[in-house]
Design an enzyme around this catalytic site. Structure first.
Site, PDB file in Angstrom:
ATOM      1  N   ASP A  29       0.858  -1.185   0.000  1.00 41.74           N
ATOM      2  CA  ASP A  29       0.000   0.000   0.000  1.00 41.74           C
ATOM      3  C   ASP A  29       0.898   1.240   0.000  1.00 41.74           C
ATOM      4  OD1 ASP A  29      -3.195   0.601   1.143  1.00 41.74           O
ATOM      5  OD2 ASP A  29      -1.740   2.228   1.032  1.00 41.74           O
ATOM      6  N   ILE A  30       0.614   2.171  -0.885  1.00 50.44           N
ATOM      7  CA  ILE A  30       1.467   3.345  -1.074  1.00 50.44           C
ATOM      8  C   ILE A  30       1.371   4.310   0.114  1.00 50.44           C
ATOM      9  CG2 ILE A  30      -0.133   4.872  -2.328  1.00 50.44           C
ATOM     10  CD1 ILE A  30       3.402   4.043  -3.502  1.00 50.44           C
ATOM     11  N   HIS A  93     -10.012  -5.652  -2.998  1.00 51.14           N
ATOM     12  CA  HIS A  93      -8.676  -5.865  -2.433  1.00 51.14           C
ATOM     13  C   HIS A  93      -8.772  -6.163  -0.948  1.00 51.14           C
ATOM     14  CE1 HIS A  93      -9.547  -1.516  -2.401  1.00 51.14           C
ATOM     15  NE2 HIS A  93      -8.893  -1.458  -1.243  1.00 51.14           N
ATOM     16  N   HIS A  95      -6.633  -5.832   2.581  1.00 50.19           N
ATOM     17  CA  HIS A  95      -5.496  -5.217   3.271  1.00 50.19           C
ATOM     18  C   HIS A  95      -4.910  -6.246   4.239  1.00 50.19           C
ATOM     19  CE1 HIS A  95      -6.457  -0.827   2.448  1.00 50.19           C
ATOM     20  NE2 HIS A  95      -7.646  -1.346   2.225  1.00 50.19           N
TER      21      HIS A  95
HETATM   22  P1  AMP Z   1      -9.835   1.393   0.186  1.00 49.12           P
HETATM   23  O1  AMP Z   1     -10.410   1.351  -1.217  1.00 49.12           O
HETATM   24  O2  AMP Z   1     -10.674   2.241   1.111  1.00 49.12           O
HETATM   25  O3  AMP Z   1      -9.571   0.020   0.741  1.00 49.12           O
HETATM   26  O4  AMP Z   1      -8.425   2.143   0.102  1.00 49.12           O
HETATM   27  C1  AMP Z   1      -7.563   1.973  -1.012  1.00 49.12           C
HETATM   28  C2  AMP Z   1      -6.154   1.754  -0.558  1.00 49.12           C
HETATM   29  O5  AMP Z   1      -5.354   1.683  -1.723  1.00 49.12           O
HETATM   30  C3  AMP Z   1      -5.579   2.863   0.319  1.00 49.12           C
HETATM   31  O6  AMP Z   1      -5.019   2.291   1.497  1.00 49.12           O
HETATM   32  C4  AMP Z   1      -4.529   3.523  -0.571  1.00 49.12           C
HETATM   33  O7  AMP Z   1      -3.402   3.992   0.149  1.00 49.12           O
HETATM   34  C5  AMP Z   1      -4.161   2.393  -1.517  1.00 49.12           C
HETATM   35  N1  AMP Z   1      -3.686   2.851  -2.824  1.00 49.12           N
HETATM   36  C6  AMP Z   1      -4.294   3.725  -3.655  1.00 49.12           C
HETATM   37  N2  AMP Z   1      -3.577   3.899  -4.782  1.00 49.12           N
HETATM   38  C7  AMP Z   1      -2.488   3.104  -4.659  1.00 49.12           C
HETATM   39  C8  AMP Z   1      -1.351   2.830  -5.492  1.00 49.12           C
HETATM   40  N3  AMP Z   1      -1.200   3.411  -6.679  1.00 49.12           N
HETATM   41  N4  AMP Z   1      -0.416   1.945  -5.033  1.00 49.12           N
HETATM   42  C9  AMP Z   1      -0.567   1.350  -3.837  1.00 49.12           C
HETATM   43  N5  AMP Z   1      -1.612   1.563  -3.009  1.00 49.12           N
HETATM   44  C10 AMP Z   1      -2.559   2.432  -3.407  1.00 49.12           C
END
Ligand code: AMP
Length: 131
Positions: A29-30, A93, A95
Site C-alpha cells: 500500500d502506497i 482488495h 489489506h
Molecule cells: P480502500 O479502497 O478504502 O480500501 O483504500 C484503497 C487503498 O489503496 C488505500 O489504502 C490507498 O493507500 C491504496 N492505494 C491507492 N492507490 C495506490 C497505489 N497506486 N499503489 C498502492 N496503493 C494504493
C-alpha cells in the site's frame, strides 16, 4: 478504462510488488498504516469483493494466506490482520497489516511516510519469504 489496480497488476503503473500468480497480485500500500501493509487483489476486476464468484473469493483468500505468512516472517509482529474496505478504489482488495496492538489496524491514523528505498526493502523482504 481499467482500474488503477488492474493497471498496477499489468505493470502499466509501477508498484512495490511482493507476490503474483496467474489470478492474483500483491503489492505494498502506497500510504501504509504500518510497515508491511500489503494489498492483495484478484486480477479479475470486480469492485465489490463479495461480488466475486465463490471459487474466486476462496482462491483470493488462500493466496492472501500465503502472502500473510511471508509478511509475518518479514515484519516483527504478533499477527497479521486482514481488512476489506474498498471505499476508495473500486477494485476488490484485501489489506494485510502486521499487528502488535489493535490500533495498528486504525485506518484513521496518519499514514507512514516511507522512502522509496525503505518500501523496496520491505517488499523484497516479504517476497523473499514467500513459499
Ligand atoms: P480502500 O479502497 O478504502 O480500501 O483504500 C484503497 C487503498 O489503496 C488505500 O489504502 C490507498 O493507500 C491504496 N492505494 C491507492 N492507490 C495506490 C497505489 N497506486 N499503489 C498502492 N496503493 C494504493
Amino acid at each position: 478504462m481499467a482500474s488503477i489496480f488492474s493497471r498496477i497488476a499489468s505493470g502499466e503503473i509501477p508498484s512495490y510488488r511482493v507476490a503474483e500468480d496467474d489470478r492474483h497480485y500483491a503489492f505494498l500500500d502506497i500510504n501504509p498504516v504500518a510497515e508491511g501493509h500489503v494489498l492483495v487483489i484478484p486480477k479479475h476486476e470486480v469492485d465489490y469483493i463479495f461480488d466475486l464468484p465463490d471459487d474466486e473469493l476462496a482462491a483470493l483468500h488462500v493466496f492472501a494466506k500465503r502472502v500473510a505468512e511471508a509478511v509475518k516472517q518479514a515484519i516483527p509482529c504478533t499477527k497479521v490482520g486482514m481488512a476489506v474496505l474498498g471505499l476508495e478504489v473500486p477494485h476488490a482488495h484485501i489489506h494485510l497489516i502486521p499487528l502488535r496492538t489493535e490500533s495498528d489496524m486504525d485506518f484513521r491514523r496518519p499514514k507512514l511516510q516511507l522512502t522509496p528505498e525503505r518500501m523496496k526493502e520491505i517488499a523484497d523482504g516479504i517476497a523473499a519469504r514467500l513459499k
